[in-house]
Structure formats: structure tokens, C-alpha cells
Design a protein around this motif. Structure first.
Motif, PDB file in Angstrom:
ATOM      1  N   GLU A  57      -9.990  -6.671  -9.914  1.00  0.00           N
ATOM      2  CA  GLU A  57     -10.305  -6.118 -11.236  1.00  0.00           C
ATOM      3  C   GLU A  57     -11.305  -4.969 -11.107  1.00  0.00           C
ATOM      4  OE1 GLU A  57     -11.191  -9.108 -14.117  1.00  0.00           O
ATOM      5  OE2 GLU A  57      -9.241 -10.064 -13.861  1.00  0.00           O
ATOM      6  N   MET A  58     -10.775  -3.744 -11.212  1.00  0.00           N
ATOM      7  CA  MET A  58     -11.595  -2.534 -11.121  1.00  0.00           C
ATOM      8  C   MET A  58     -11.174  -1.561 -12.213  1.00  0.00           C
ATOM      9  SD  MET A  58     -11.880  -1.606  -7.063  1.00  0.00           S
ATOM     10  CE  MET A  58     -10.114  -1.707  -6.724  1.00  0.00           C
ATOM     11  N   PRO A  59     -12.083  -0.680 -12.619  1.00  0.00           N
ATOM     12  CA  PRO A  59     -11.699   0.364 -13.579  1.00  0.00           C
ATOM     13  C   PRO A  59     -10.802   1.405 -12.907  1.00  0.00           C
ATOM     14  CG  PRO A  59     -13.949   0.714 -12.830  1.00  0.00           C
ATOM     15  CD  PRO A  59     -13.508  -0.594 -12.247  1.00  0.00           C
ATOM     16  N   GLY A  60     -10.141   2.210 -13.709  1.00  0.00           N
ATOM     17  CA  GLY A  60      -9.300   3.290 -13.175  1.00  0.00           C
ATOM     18  C   GLY A  60      -7.935   2.808 -12.757  1.00  0.00           C
ATOM     19  N   MET A  61      -7.910   1.835 -11.868  1.00  0.00           N
ATOM     20  CA  MET A  61      -6.654   1.257 -11.376  1.00  0.00           C
ATOM     21  C   MET A  61      -6.988  -0.103 -10.794  1.00  0.00           C
ATOM     22  SD  MET A  61      -4.166   2.734  -8.348  1.00  0.00           S
ATOM     23  CE  MET A  61      -3.818   4.293  -9.176  1.00  0.00           C
ATOM     24  N   ASP A  62      -6.212  -1.113 -11.140  1.00  0.00           N
ATOM     25  CA  ASP A  62      -6.527  -2.439 -10.606  1.00  0.00           C
ATOM     26  C   ASP A  62      -6.214  -2.487  -9.110  1.00  0.00           C
ATOM     27  OD1 ASP A  62      -3.840  -4.015 -10.044  1.00  0.00           O
ATOM     28  OD2 ASP A  62      -3.526  -2.899 -11.896  1.00  0.00           O
ATOM     29  N   GLY A  63      -6.805  -3.450  -8.428  1.00  0.00           N
ATOM     30  CA  GLY A  63      -6.695  -3.519  -6.978  1.00  0.00           C
ATOM     31  C   GLY A  63      -5.290  -3.764  -6.458  1.00  0.00           C
ATOM     32  N   ILE A  64      -4.463  -4.445  -7.231  1.00  0.00           N
ATOM     33  CA  ILE A  64      -3.092  -4.714  -6.783  1.00  0.00           C
ATOM     34  C   ILE A  64      -2.272  -3.427  -6.819  1.00  0.00           C
ATOM     35  CG2 ILE A  64      -0.964  -5.958  -7.343  1.00  0.00           C
ATOM     36  CD1 ILE A  64      -2.832  -8.305  -8.230  1.00  0.00           C
ATOM     37  N   THR A  65      -2.422  -2.655  -7.894  1.00  0.00           N
ATOM     38  CA  THR A  65      -1.736  -1.356  -7.975  1.00  0.00           C
ATOM     39  C   THR A  65      -2.269  -0.412  -6.900  1.00  0.00           C
ATOM     40  OG1 THR A  65      -1.506  -1.653 -10.365  1.00  0.00           O
ATOM     41  CG2 THR A  65      -1.152   0.561  -9.514  1.00  0.00           C
ATOM     42  N   ALA A  66      -3.603  -0.430  -6.715  1.00  0.00           N
ATOM     43  CA  ALA A  66      -4.225   0.431  -5.694  1.00  0.00           C
ATOM     44  C   ALA A  66      -3.733   0.066  -4.293  1.00  0.00           C
ATOM     45  CB  ALA A  66      -5.746   0.318  -5.767  1.00  0.00           C
ATOM     46  N   THR A  67      -3.497  -1.226  -4.061  1.00  0.00           N
ATOM     47  CA  THR A  67      -2.978  -1.673  -2.763  1.00  0.00           C
ATOM     48  C   THR A  67      -1.599  -1.066  -2.505  1.00  0.00           C
ATOM     49  OG1 THR A  67      -4.203  -3.769  -2.789  1.00  0.00           O
ATOM     50  CG2 THR A  67      -2.205  -3.700  -1.443  1.00  0.00           C
ATOM     51  N   ALA A  68      -0.733  -1.124  -3.506  1.00  0.00           N
ATOM     52  CA  ALA A  68       0.614  -0.563  -3.364  1.00  0.00           C
ATOM     53  C   ALA A  68       0.555   0.944  -3.104  1.00  0.00           C
ATOM     54  CB  ALA A  68       1.435  -0.856  -4.617  1.00  0.00           C
ATOM     55  N   GLU A  69      -0.320   1.647  -3.840  1.00  0.00           N
ATOM     56  CA  GLU A  69      -0.463   3.100  -3.666  1.00  0.00           C
ATOM     57  C   GLU A  69      -1.015   3.422  -2.278  1.00  0.00           C
ATOM     58  OE1 GLU A  69       0.372   5.571  -5.914  1.00  0.00           O
ATOM     59  OE2 GLU A  69       1.318   3.929  -7.010  1.00  0.00           O
ATOM     60  N   LEU A  70      -1.985   2.640  -1.840  1.00  0.00           N
ATOM     61  CA  LEU A  70      -2.609   2.864  -0.529  1.00  0.00           C
ATOM     62  C   LEU A  70      -1.613   2.641   0.603  1.00  0.00           C
ATOM     63  CD1 LEU A  70      -5.178   3.379   1.170  1.00  0.00           C
ATOM     64  CD2 LEU A  70      -5.608   0.918   1.082  1.00  0.00           C
ATOM     65  N   ARG A  71      -0.804   1.598   0.488  1.00  0.00           N
ATOM     66  CA  ARG A  71       0.160   1.293   1.550  1.00  0.00           C
ATOM     67  C   ARG A  71       1.190   2.417   1.689  1.00  0.00           C
ATOM     68  NH1 ARG A  71      -0.586  -0.805   5.416  1.00  0.00           N
ATOM     69  NH2 ARG A  71       1.393  -1.864   5.708  1.00  0.00           N
ATOM     70  N   LYS A  72       1.495   3.091   0.575  1.00  0.00           N
ATOM     71  CA  LYS A  72       2.427   4.223   0.640  1.00  0.00           C
ATOM     72  C   LYS A  72       1.753   5.463   1.231  1.00  0.00           C
ATOM     73  CE  LYS A  72       3.716   3.854  -3.727  1.00  0.00           C
ATOM     74  NZ  LYS A  72       4.342   4.096  -5.043  1.00  0.00           N
ATOM     75  N   ALA A  73       0.503   5.713   0.794  1.00  0.00           N
ATOM     76  CA  ALA A  73      -0.186   6.949   1.173  1.00  0.00           C
ATOM     77  C   ALA A  73      -0.825   6.882   2.565  1.00  0.00           C
ATOM     78  CB  ALA A  73      -1.263   7.277   0.141  1.00  0.00           C
ATOM     79  N   VAL A  74      -1.383   5.712   2.906  1.00  0.00           N
ATOM     80  CA  VAL A  74      -2.073   5.559   4.204  1.00  0.00           C
ATOM     81  C   VAL A  74      -1.592   4.249   4.839  1.00  0.00           C
ATOM     82  CG1 VAL A  74      -4.319   5.602   5.375  1.00  0.00           C
ATOM     83  CG2 VAL A  74      -4.087   6.674   3.121  1.00  0.00           C
ATOM     84  N   PRO A  75      -0.366   4.234   5.345  1.00  0.00           N
ATOM     85  CA  PRO A  75       0.219   2.978   5.847  1.00  0.00           C
ATOM     86  C   PRO A  75      -0.542   2.342   7.004  1.00  0.00           C
ATOM     87  CG  PRO A  75       1.650   4.869   6.323  1.00  0.00           C
ATOM     88  CD  PRO A  75       0.580   5.358   5.421  1.00  0.00           C
ATOM     89  N   SER A  76      -1.361   3.126   7.705  1.00  0.00           N
ATOM     90  CA  SER A  76      -2.126   2.568   8.825  1.00  0.00           C
ATOM     91  C   SER A  76      -3.272   1.665   8.351  1.00  0.00           C
ATOM     92  CB  SER A  76      -2.700   3.695   9.689  1.00  0.00           C
ATOM     93  OG  SER A  76      -3.568   4.524   8.906  1.00  0.00           O
ATOM     94  N   ALA A  77      -3.691   1.824   7.099  1.00  0.00           N
ATOM     95  CA  ALA A  77      -4.791   1.014   6.557  1.00  0.00           C
ATOM     96  C   ALA A  77      -4.244  -0.327   6.069  1.00  0.00           C
ATOM     97  CB  ALA A  77      -5.484   1.754   5.418  1.00  0.00           C
ATOM     98  N   ARG A  78      -4.807  -1.404   6.587  1.00  0.00           N
ATOM     99  CA  ARG A  78      -4.382  -2.734   6.158  1.00  0.00           C
ATOM    100  C   ARG A  78      -5.314  -3.220   5.057  1.00  0.00           C
ATOM    101  NH1 ARG A  78      -0.496  -4.849   8.923  1.00  0.00           N
ATOM    102  NH2 ARG A  78      -1.065  -7.034   8.597  1.00  0.00           N
ATOM    103  N   VAL A  79      -4.798  -3.993   4.120  1.00  0.00           N
ATOM    104  CA  VAL A  79      -5.579  -4.397   2.945  1.00  0.00           C
ATOM    105  C   VAL A  79      -5.867  -5.897   2.961  1.00  0.00           C
ATOM    106  CG1 VAL A  79      -5.636  -4.520   0.425  1.00  0.00           C
ATOM    107  CG2 VAL A  79      -4.611  -2.525   1.555  1.00  0.00           C
ATOM    108  N   LEU A  80      -7.144  -6.218   2.778  1.00  0.00           N
ATOM    109  CA  LEU A  80      -7.571  -7.606   2.592  1.00  0.00           C
ATOM    110  C   LEU A  80      -8.158  -7.684   1.186  1.00  0.00           C
ATOM    111  CD1 LEU A  80      -8.201 -10.486   3.621  1.00  0.00           C
ATOM    112  CD2 LEU A  80     -10.355  -9.587   4.539  1.00  0.00           C
ATOM    113  N   ILE A  81      -7.478  -8.387   0.292  1.00  0.00           N
ATOM    114  CA  ILE A  81      -7.975  -8.517  -1.072  1.00  0.00           C
ATOM    115  C   ILE A  81      -9.069  -9.582  -1.100  1.00  0.00           C
ATOM    116  CG2 ILE A  81      -7.375  -9.249  -3.424  1.00  0.00           C
ATOM    117  CD1 ILE A  81      -4.687  -7.885  -3.070  1.00  0.00           C
TER     118      ILE A  81
END
Length: 202
Positions: A57-81
Motif C-alpha cells: 500500500e503506497m501512494p502513486g501506484m500500489d506495490g503489486i502494480t509497481a511489481t508488474a511494471e518493474l518486472r517488465k522494465a527491469v527484469p534483472s531486479a527481483r521483488v520481495l514484497i
């Protein structure tokens, strides 16, 4: 080898605490911090982290949406929620968005550091209690459109307001709300929103 970590959390105090704990580990270093979900991708492009610790839960964009965007833009970065809200629906949606792990914020520091290492190694890390809850709860019974309507209705607008916001007829909005109330077993749309939110479906 040092693992580069980025923190995405809207609470400065939490970011500071996480950064301090992680920096105590010899093989971890915090390279970037953001407090708004919409800043995640740009910050990751610049800092090139190995692992991103992402709040939900973050302003601007929630973390789940941000995770999907990040995985597309910077696939080398792994996400730990890493979230305060251990909701089964969040876990399912987070993993579907491409997160490699999901833990709650009261995870002990040593376990959190170990989770970062395991995610970096390509492993999946999931809070066991949450995994069990997710299996029991199952997937959201709501369709994508029903979810959109309930999200809009949760903000307190009238049926006309929701219809205008989503470019739907008022009759369609009423039908969706009726379906949502039926599927959640609620008596009102407010109660339906509460049930859906507590399960992490919104």
C-alpha cells in the motif's frame, strides 16, 4: 559479492529501520529508497538493484502494480514484497505480478536478510502461514470489472458517480454491485468492500 537492495515503502520510519537492519549484514547494501509506487521503475533503472523490497500500500501506484511494471522494465531486479498486511489475496496477486517472495513486516531481521539472499539466488520465499491462508481462501471470486466497480464504490460515491468514473451505465453498475454482494456474502456494498479488502482482493 554484495547484493544491492532497493526499498520501496511510503513510511520513512519503516524505510529507515529496514535500511539500518539490512546494512548490518556484510553482503547487503541499500542503494536506493522511494516512498511512492510511481517512482519505483525510474529509481530501479538508475540504481540497478538486485532485489527490491516492495510495500503493497503506497501512494502513486500500489506495490503489486509497481511489481508488474518493474518486472517488465527491469527484469534483472527481483521483488520481495514486505507488507504489514498479510492478506491471502495480496500474496496471490503479488506472485502473479512477478514477485519472487512475500513476507510480513514483523519477520525477524535475520530471516528478512536471509529472504533477500534466497530471492537473489532465484528461489521463491513465501511466509508459510500466509501460503496456507491463501490456499484456504482461494482466488478472488470477483471478475476484473466487478473489482473495478467495487474499488470505485468503496470511495463513497453514488451509483451515478461510479458509472461516470468507469464509463458504464448506472444499471450496469447496479448489476455489478449486486453480483459482488452475492459473491462475498455481504449485506451491503460497504460490507462487500470490507470483505474483499480483508482478503486482499482489491
Amino acid at each position: 559479492m554484495t547484493i544491492k537492495v532497493m526499498l520501496a515503502d511510503d513510511q520513512a520510519l519503516v524505510r529507515g529501520a529496514l535500511a539500518a537492519l539490512l546494512e548490518l549484514e556484510n553482503d547487503l547494501t541499500v542503494v536506493s529508497e522511494v516512498g511512492d509506487g510511481s517512482q519505483v521503475v525510474d529509481a530501479a533503472r538508475e540504481a540497478e538493484p538486485d532485489v527490491v523490497l516492495m510495500d503493497v500500500e503506497m501512494p502513486g501506484m500500489d506495490g503489486i502494480t509497481a511489481t508488474a511494471e518493474l518486472r517488465k522494465a527491469v527484469p534483472s531486479a527481483r521483488v520481495l514484497i514486505v507488507t504489514t498486511f498479510g492478506r491471502p489475496g495480496y500474496l496471490r496477486r503479488g506472485l502473479q505480478a512477478g514477485a519472487a517472495g512475500f513476507v510480513v513486516k514483523d519477520t525477524p531481521a535475520r530471516e528478512l536478510a536471509d529472504a533477500v539472499r534466497r530471492v537473489h539466488q532465484g528461489l521463491r520465499v513465501v511466509d508459510p502461514a500466509l501460503a496456507t491462508d491463501s490456499l484456504v481462501t482461494g482466488e478472488s471470486p470477483l471478475t476484473a470489472r466487478e473489482t473495478d466497480v467495487l474499488r470505485a464504490a468503496r470511495r463513497g460515491g453514488t451509483v451515478a458517480d461510479v458509472a461516470k468514473e468507469l464509463f458504464l451505465s448506472e444499471g450496469t453498475v447496479r448489476n455489478h454491485l449486486s453480483a459482488v454482494i452475492g459473491k462475498t456474502g455481504a449485506r451491503t456494498r460497504a460490507e462487500a468492500a470490507q470483505i474483499a479488502e480483508s482478503n486482499g482482493w482489491l
